[in-house]
Write an enzyme that holds these catalytic residues in place. Structure first.
Site, PDB file in Angstrom:
ATOM      1  N   CYS A 262     110.202  13.328 -28.545  1.00  0.00           N
ATOM      2  CA  CYS A 262     110.096  11.903 -28.185  1.00  0.00           C
ATOM      3  C   CYS A 262     108.802  11.575 -27.440  1.00  0.00           C
ATOM      4  CB  CYS A 262     111.311  11.481 -27.373  1.00  0.00           C
ATOM      5  SG  CYS A 262     111.864  12.705 -26.174  1.00  0.00           S
TER       6      CYS A 262
ATOM      7  N   HIS B   9     110.640   6.261 -22.126  1.00  0.00           N
ATOM      8  CA  HIS B   9     109.709   7.220 -21.526  1.00  0.00           C
ATOM      9  C   HIS B   9     108.384   6.523 -21.224  1.00  0.00           C
ATOM     10  CE1 HIS B   9     112.519  10.264 -22.486  1.00  0.00           C
ATOM     11  NE2 HIS B   9     111.860  10.955 -23.404  1.00  0.00           N
TER      12      HIS B   9
HETATM   13  N1  LIG Z   1     117.917  11.500 -26.737  1.00  0.00           N
HETATM   14  C1  LIG Z   1     116.648  11.401 -27.083  1.00  0.00           C
HETATM   15  O1  LIG Z   1     115.872  10.580 -26.547  1.00  0.00           O
HETATM   16  C2  LIG Z   1     116.095  12.309 -28.138  1.00  0.00           C
HETATM   17  C3  LIG Z   1     114.778  12.120 -28.563  1.00  0.00           C
HETATM   18  C4  LIG Z   1     114.252  12.972 -29.533  1.00  0.00           C
HETATM   19  C5  LIG Z   1     115.039  13.964 -30.053  1.00  0.00           C
HETATM   20  N2  LIG Z   1     116.322  14.125 -29.624  1.00  0.00           N
HETATM   21  C6  LIG Z   1     117.134  15.189 -30.227  1.00  0.00           C
HETATM   22  O2  LIG Z   1     118.194  14.566 -30.955  1.00  0.00           O
HETATM   23  C7  LIG Z   1     119.352  15.402 -30.901  1.00  0.00           C
HETATM   24  C8  LIG Z   1     120.541  14.596 -30.392  1.00  0.00           C
HETATM   25  O3  LIG Z   1     120.234  14.014 -29.154  1.00  0.00           O
HETATM   26  P1  LIG Z   1     121.221  12.961 -28.454  1.00  0.00           P
HETATM   27  O4  LIG Z   1     120.486  12.484 -27.271  1.00  0.00           O
HETATM   28  O5  LIG Z   1     121.745  11.989 -29.434  1.00  0.00           O
HETATM   29  O6  LIG Z   1     122.420  13.943 -27.969  1.00  0.00           O
HETATM   30  P2  LIG Z   1     123.942  13.589 -27.666  1.00  0.00           P
HETATM   31  O7  LIG Z   1     124.078  12.197 -27.191  1.00  0.00           O
HETATM   32  O8  LIG Z   1     124.430  14.681 -26.792  1.00  0.00           O
HETATM   33  O9  LIG Z   1     124.669  13.717 -29.097  1.00  0.00           O
HETATM   34  C9  LIG Z   1     124.757  14.953 -29.770  1.00  0.00           C
HETATM   35  C10 LIG Z   1     125.373  14.742 -31.148  1.00  0.00           C
HETATM   36  O10 LIG Z   1     125.338  15.988 -31.832  1.00  0.00           O
HETATM   37  C11 LIG Z   1     126.659  16.326 -32.278  1.00  0.00           C
HETATM   38  N3  LIG Z   1     126.859  17.765 -32.242  1.00  0.00           N
HETATM   39  C12 LIG Z   1     126.679  18.591 -31.190  1.00  0.00           C
HETATM   40  N4  LIG Z   1     127.002  19.876 -31.536  1.00  0.00           N
HETATM   41  C13 LIG Z   1     127.407  19.815 -32.824  1.00  0.00           C
HETATM   42  C14 LIG Z   1     127.861  20.797 -33.747  1.00  0.00           C
HETATM   43  N5  LIG Z   1     127.982  22.099 -33.419  1.00  0.00           N
HETATM   44  N6  LIG Z   1     128.191  20.385 -35.008  1.00  0.00           N
HETATM   45  C15 LIG Z   1     128.084  19.092 -35.363  1.00  0.00           C
HETATM   46  N7  LIG Z   1     127.647  18.119 -34.528  1.00  0.00           N
HETATM   47  C16 LIG Z   1     127.312  18.484 -33.271  1.00  0.00           C
HETATM   48  C17 LIG Z   1     127.561  15.627 -31.277  1.00  0.00           C
HETATM   49  O11 LIG Z   1     128.850  15.493 -31.851  1.00  0.00           O
HETATM   50  P3  LIG Z   1     130.172  15.483 -30.907  1.00  0.00           P
HETATM   51  O12 LIG Z   1     130.293  14.058 -30.440  1.00  0.00           O
HETATM   52  O13 LIG Z   1     131.242  15.876 -31.857  1.00  0.00           O
HETATM   53  O14 LIG Z   1     129.938  16.444 -29.800  1.00  0.00           O
HETATM   54  C18 LIG Z   1     126.821  14.293 -31.115  1.00  0.00           C
HETATM   55  O15 LIG Z   1     127.080  13.454 -32.202  1.00  0.00           O
HETATM   56  C19 LIG Z   1     118.962  16.600 -30.049  1.00  0.00           C
HETATM   57  O16 LIG Z   1     118.512  17.627 -30.899  1.00  0.00           O
HETATM   58  C20 LIG Z   1     117.806  16.079 -29.219  1.00  0.00           C
HETATM   59  O17 LIG Z   1     116.942  17.098 -28.794  1.00  0.00           O
HETATM   60  C21 LIG Z   1     116.877  13.305 -28.703  1.00  0.00           C
END
Ligand SMILES: NC(=O)c1ccc[n+]([C@@H]2O[C@H](COP(=O)([O-])OP(=O)(O)OC[C@H]3O[C@@H](n4cnc5c(N)ncnc54)[C@H](OP(=O)(O)O)[C@@H]3O)[C@@H](O)[C@H]2O)c1
Length: 332
Positions: free
Chosen positions: A126, A239
């Protein structure tokens, strides 16, 4: 295109679904995939409730495009399976970003790499995205030799569990807010100069990601000298980055602004005292560049303040833009 979203219940996944509602290239309803924890959860899409289900190999059959936002381990497990089923995977985790066979794409900068790409396409970190949106256009005109960055990163960048934790810590402050939980130190009313695992030279993983990903997207090697200090701040969404560039050619704020105002997706503020804040721009897809000013005493160096919504341009919007390129859609 028939589309699946893995991580549909997460912060980024939900933003992706909102953005997909406006995509003319989407055919039918997206398939919403999660872990077993959120299987059965309903999420509104175009006025109807769709149900999440636990991801399985069968889910990718007949799907053209899969947006992954479920963490690096999940992506390493499922992206090859989805790709083998004929899906183009746009992955938001760090799992594939440095794989030489996987393009790392910011559509305004190197979107052509997403065209005709089978298999996996990586969405950058990000912070990297908003920094390169400002620095890469300057590099093309003035030749950037050095880039020194301090990031101030929102809590939502660490996912929904982190957001819940800081809301609780803030409510409890000053009592019971001193215990470290999701973050290594208390986060409420605090600033942590440490994101991710420790790396060599006293660094942290997030800083290393910015360095390597910037060079990759800008097609530069170690002749582009980059330093980064990544900090987590108690901001919910958005950010910020304080950036200093040193160029080969002389650069002025006026010349830099003339370049940046032509970049799609970049909003500039011409007054060197003016700026946007994270709270003001949260919910917008653009990257905001302000406080563009000369580095006093150096005609080749410039300072600026760059802000973007980490969940949108830093994640979901950039991924949906890539999906649009894949779908052959004209960029908006
Ligand atoms: N947040 C940001 O600003 C941002 C920016 C760039 C990149 N990212 C990347 O995007 C990804 C998600 O971020 P987020 O902020 O959305 O996280 P989050 O709010 O914690 O959501 C995680 C998601 O992944 C699913 N998940 C986790 N473990 C899983 C598994 N073993 N099998 C299938 N689904 C699974 C979760 O499902 P459940 O609800 O079933 O647990 C949920 O839908 C990460 O890789 C992060 O590094 C995030």
């Amino acid at each position: 295109m028939r589309t699946a979203v893995l991580g549909a219940s997460g912060l980024v996944g939900r933003k992706m679904l909102t953005l997909l509602e406006d995509c003319s290239w989407l055919s039918g309803d997206p398939v919403l995939l999660t872990s077993a924890r959120s299987a059965g959860t309903e999420i509104s899409f175009r006025g109807r409730n769709l149900t999440c289900r636990e991801v399985s190999a069968e889910d990718f059959a007949g799907v053209d495009l899969a947006l992954f936002s479920a963490g690096g381990g999940t992506s390493r497990q499922w992206a090859p399976i989805a790709a083998a089923a004929g899906c183009v995977v746009v992955d938001n985790s760090s799992a594939w970003r440095m794989d030489p066979l996987v393009p790392l794409v910011v559509p305004e900068i190197n979107g052509q790499l997403a065209k005709s790409q089978p298999g996996i396409i990586a969405n950058p970190n990000c912070s990297t995205i908003q920094i390169v949106m400002a620095v890469s256009p300057l590099d093309k005109v003035f030749g950037v030799k050095e880039c020194h960055v301090t990031t101030l990163q929102a809590i939502s960048g660490a996912g929904q569990a982190a957001v819940q934790e800081i809301l609780q810590q803030t409510r409890d402050f000053p009592e019971d807010s001193n215990s470290a939980g999701f973050f290594p130190r208390p986060m409420a009313y605090n600033v942590l100069p440490a994101i991710g695992a420790k790396t060599e030279f006293g660094g942290y993983e997030e800083e290393t990601k910015v360095l390597h990903e910037m060079r990759r997207i800008m097609d530069r090697k170690d002749d582009l000298h980059i330093t980064c200090t990544a900090t987590r701040v108690p901001v919910l969404d958005g950010h910020s980055a304080a950036i200093r560039v040193v160029c080969e050619k002389a650069i002025t704020p006026q010349k830099a602004l003339a370049v940046l105002e032509k970049v799609p997706g970049v909003i500039v503020t011409a007054d060197p005292h003016d700026f946007h804040t994270a709270r003001e721009i949260a919910g917008n897809n653009d990257v905001y560049v302000g406080r563009v000013r000369q580095d006093p005493g150096c005609e080749r160096s410039l300072l600026m303040w760059v802000v973007a919504d980490n969940l949108l341009k830093g994640a979901a919007w950039n991924a949906v833009q890539i999906a649009g390129v894949v779908a052959g859609e004209k960029r908006r």
